[in-house]
Design a protein around this motif. Structure first.
Motif, PDB file in Angstrom:
ATOM      1  N   THR A  73     -36.278 102.768  15.754  1.00  0.00           N
ATOM      2  CA  THR A  73     -35.234 102.912  16.776  1.00  0.00           C
ATOM      3  C   THR A  73     -35.530 104.009  17.791  1.00  0.00           C
ATOM      4  O   THR A  73     -34.939 104.043  18.860  1.00  0.00           O
ATOM      5  N   GLY A  74     -36.428 104.940  17.436  1.00  0.00           N
ATOM      6  CA  GLY A  74     -36.706 106.064  18.322  1.00  0.00           C
ATOM      7  C   GLY A  74     -35.715 107.198  18.191  1.00  0.00           C
ATOM      8  O   GLY A  74     -35.841 108.223  18.868  1.00  0.00           O
ATOM      9  N   SER A  75     -34.724 107.057  17.307  1.00  0.00           N
ATOM     10  CA  SER A  75     -33.710 108.099  17.147  1.00  0.00           C
ATOM     11  C   SER A  75     -34.255 109.272  16.336  1.00  0.00           C
ATOM     12  O   SER A  75     -35.144 109.109  15.494  1.00  0.00           O
ATOM     13  N   VAL A  76     -33.720 110.462  16.611  1.00  0.00           N
ATOM     14  CA  VAL A  76     -34.133 111.685  15.919  1.00  0.00           C
ATOM     15  C   VAL A  76     -32.910 112.331  15.284  1.00  0.00           C
ATOM     16  O   VAL A  76     -31.869 112.496  15.936  1.00  0.00           O
ATOM     17  N   VAL A  77     -33.021 112.703  14.019  1.00  0.00           N
ATOM     18  CA  VAL A  77     -31.941 113.370  13.299  1.00  0.00           C
ATOM     19  C   VAL A  77     -32.440 114.736  12.843  1.00  0.00           C
ATOM     20  O   VAL A  77     -33.542 114.843  12.290  1.00  0.00           O
ATOM     21  N   ILE A  78     -31.651 115.778  13.096  1.00  0.00           N
ATOM     22  CA  ILE A  78     -31.982 117.130  12.639  1.00  0.00           C
ATOM     23  C   ILE A  78     -31.207 117.409  11.356  1.00  0.00           C
ATOM     24  O   ILE A  78     -29.981 117.266  11.319  1.00  0.00           O
ATOM     25  N   GLU A  79     -31.934 117.806  10.298  1.00  0.00           N
ATOM     26  CA  GLU A  79     -31.315 118.043   9.002  1.00  0.00           C
ATOM     27  C   GLU A  79     -31.665 119.435   8.489  1.00  0.00           C
ATOM     28  O   GLU A  79     -32.744 119.964   8.781  1.00  0.00           O
ATOM     29  N   ASN A  80     -30.744 120.025   7.721  1.00  0.00           N
ATOM     30  CA  ASN A  80     -31.060 121.248   6.994  1.00  0.00           C
ATOM     31  C   ASN A  80     -31.833 120.872   5.730  1.00  0.00           C
ATOM     32  O   ASN A  80     -31.608 119.804   5.144  1.00  0.00           O
ATOM     33  N   CYS A  81     -32.738 121.743   5.314  1.00  0.00           N
ATOM     34  CA  CYS A  81     -33.570 121.433   4.147  1.00  0.00           C
ATOM     35  C   CYS A  81     -34.129 122.718   3.571  1.00  0.00           C
ATOM     36  O   CYS A  81     -33.919 123.809   4.113  1.00  0.00           O
ATOM     37  N   THR A  82     -34.830 122.600   2.484  1.00  0.00           N
ATOM     38  CA  THR A  82     -35.601 123.717   1.926  1.00  0.00           C
ATOM     39  C   THR A  82     -37.062 123.464   2.258  1.00  0.00           C
ATOM     40  O   THR A  82     -37.698 122.594   1.656  1.00  0.00           O
ATOM     41  N   ALA A  83     -37.557 124.199   3.247  1.00  0.00           N
ATOM     42  CA  ALA A  83     -38.905 123.921   3.757  1.00  0.00           C
ATOM     43  C   ALA A  83     -39.966 124.031   2.666  1.00  0.00           C
ATOM     44  O   ALA A  83     -40.956 123.293   2.676  1.00  0.00           O
ATOM     45  N   ALA A  84     -39.770 124.938   1.725  1.00  0.00           N
ATOM     46  CA  ALA A  84     -40.773 125.121   0.665  1.00  0.00           C
ATOM     47  C   ALA A  84     -41.005 123.844  -0.115  1.00  0.00           C
ATOM     48  O   ALA A  84     -42.117 123.576  -0.586  1.00  0.00           O
ATOM     49  N   ASP A  85     -39.965 123.028  -0.257  1.00  0.00           N
ATOM     50  CA  ASP A  85     -40.119 121.773  -1.000  1.00  0.00           C
ATOM     51  C   ASP A  85     -41.045 120.804  -0.281  1.00  0.00           C
ATOM     52  O   ASP A  85     -41.748 120.007  -0.909  1.00  0.00           O
ATOM     53  N   ALA A  86     -41.021 120.858   1.054  1.00  0.00           N
ATOM     54  CA  ALA A  86     -41.808 119.898   1.847  1.00  0.00           C
ATOM     55  C   ALA A  86     -43.294 120.207   1.835  1.00  0.00           C
ATOM     56  O   ALA A  86     -44.102 119.353   2.207  1.00  0.00           O
ATOM     57  N   ILE A  87     -43.657 121.430   1.429  1.00  0.00           N
ATOM     58  CA  ILE A  87     -45.080 121.804   1.483  1.00  0.00           C
ATOM     59  C   ILE A  87     -45.659 122.057   0.091  1.00  0.00           C
ATOM     60  O   ILE A  87     -46.737 122.627  -0.038  1.00  0.00           O
ATOM     61  N   GLN A  88     -44.931 121.612  -0.952  1.00  0.00           N
ATOM     62  CA  GLN A  88     -45.449 121.793  -2.312  1.00  0.00           C
ATOM     63  C   GLN A  88     -46.704 120.976  -2.561  1.00  0.00           C
ATOM     64  O   GLN A  88     -47.471 121.275  -3.477  1.00  0.00           O
ATOM     65  N   TRP A  89     -46.930 119.946  -1.735  1.00  0.00           N
ATOM     66  CA  TRP A  89     -48.111 119.112  -1.931  1.00  0.00           C
ATOM     67  C   TRP A  89     -49.406 119.900  -1.821  1.00  0.00           C
ATOM     68  O   TRP A  89     -50.430 119.510  -2.381  1.00  0.00           O
ATOM     69  N   ARG A  90     -49.366 121.054  -1.105  1.00  0.00           N
ATOM     70  CA  ARG A  90     -50.585 121.875  -0.977  1.00  0.00           C
ATOM     71  C   ARG A  90     -51.084 122.369  -2.328  1.00  0.00           C
ATOM     72  O   ARG A  90     -52.281 122.547  -2.528  1.00  0.00           O
TER      73      ARG A  90
END
Length: 348
Positions: free
Chosen positions: A257-274
């Motif tokens: 759709t091209g839509s963008v949603v801004i969400e609150n999150c815990t950034a550390a969780d998103a980079i645990q893959w490292r």
């Protein structure tokens, strides 16, 4: 010109560019450059190589007038010292040193050419450097991660199956990189050269910060998650609006759709893959299957909508658990099943 002479002249050119020539060496280089067009071209080429290598300072710091005045003062001192014993014979009835003036004029003519060539070579070298550089590409193979440090000190971690590319001009007059897949960036701050990372679907602009960029070609969503600093995110096929993120926020772009949603999150969780941790935060099983396929270099598919639309949460270890282990754990929490056929897992 034989190899020995060529080598000696190149040494003189290097010393000239570093402002380390003695009086005798300066005179020898000036006379050699003035001897022939071939010599002049060789000198120019060496200056181009010097400028292109990055050894030269910025051109606006290269003061050709100051270089010329310094050279003439040194030549004047050399000649005055040499001719101190027979000064009188070099003057005519008007009191002007004809021989002295002729020698100064000759040396001045050479140094004007030398300085002009050096400044010109800097321009030429920079343009050659910009126009003749192939892109550098770094790839993280399926099933593994890759870490790279860019020329400006920016560090990038690439997730499995991801590819990063940048021009060898990077750091000269721009800091632009392209990515396919997922990468975590720790950007070296530089106010004069903003850093941009772009993919097929979105673009992020920063000065210095830490963020995760996720846009695999086969995914329905693209995500930017900010850990530190600030970033401006823009979808490439939306209305062009920029979205500013604060730490522990993420922008989720819906590719359909091209839509963008801004969400609150815990950034550390998103980079645990490292560190080898696979973290699910409500992704559908369709999305999870795609992540596991890339992480373990396997073919993991969901064959029913009933299973594919289910969402899951949890952390798993890539090093301590196989893809089958993770699928098995997920299936135990829901009414879904799976079959294993070699390196293929079908979930239904």
């Amino acid at each position: 010109m034989n190899n020995t002479t060529n080598h000696n002249i190149d040494d003189l050119i290097v010393k000239f560019l570093g402002n380390m020539l003695s009086a005798d060496e300066r005179r020898a280089l000036s006379e050699w450059v003035a001897q022939s067009e071939q010599n002049r071209r060789h000198f120019q080429r060496q200056c181009e190589l010097w400028a292109s290598s990055g050894a030269a300072a910025e051109l606006d710091r290269f003061d050709t007038e100051a270089a010329y005045r310094r050279f003439v003062r040194n030549v004047e001192a050399d000649i005055a010292s040499e001719n101190e014993a027979d000064d009188a014979s070099d003057f005519d009835s008007s009191g002007i040193g004809c021989s002295w003036m002729r020698r100064i004029a000759a040396c001045a003519a050479v140094v004007i050419a030398v300085v002009a060539l050096t400044a010109g070579a800097f321009y030429i070298g920079r343009e050659d450097l910009k126009n003749n550089m192939a892109d550098m590409t770094i790839t993280a193979p399926e099933g593994s991660n890759t870490q790279v440090t860019l020329p400006d000190g920016t560090q990038v971690w690439l997730n499995s199956g991801s590819r990063l590319s940048y021009s060898q001009r990077y750091g000269l007059d721009e800091r632009n990189v392209k990515i396919q897949g997922e990468g975590y960036f720790e950007v070296k701050r530089n106010r004069k050269l903003p850093f941009t990372v772009s993919s097929h679907d979105m673009n992020v602009r920063v000065l210095g910060t830490k963020f995760n960029f996720d846009d695999y070609p086969d995914g329905d969503k693209a995500t930017v998650t900010l850990a530190e600093g600030k970033v401006a995110m823009r979808g490439n096929f939306s209305d062009g609006k920029e979205y500013l993120l604060a730490p522990n926020q993420r922008a989720v772009l819906n590719k359909n759709t091209g839509s963008v949603v801004i969400e609150n999150c815990t950034a550390a969780d998103a980079i645990q893959w490292r560190s080898g941790t696979i973290s699910f935060e409500g992704q559908t099983l369709y999305e999870i299957a795609a992540i596991l396929s890339k992480t373990y270099d396997m073919d993991i598919t969901v064959v029913t909508q009933h299973a594919g639309r289910k969402r899951f949460y949890g952390d798993f270890s890539r090093k301590g658990q196989s893809a089958r282990d993770i699928v098995d754990d997920l299936c135990k929490t829901s009414d879904i099943s799976y079959k294993v056929r070699g390196r293929r897992i079908e979930i239904r």
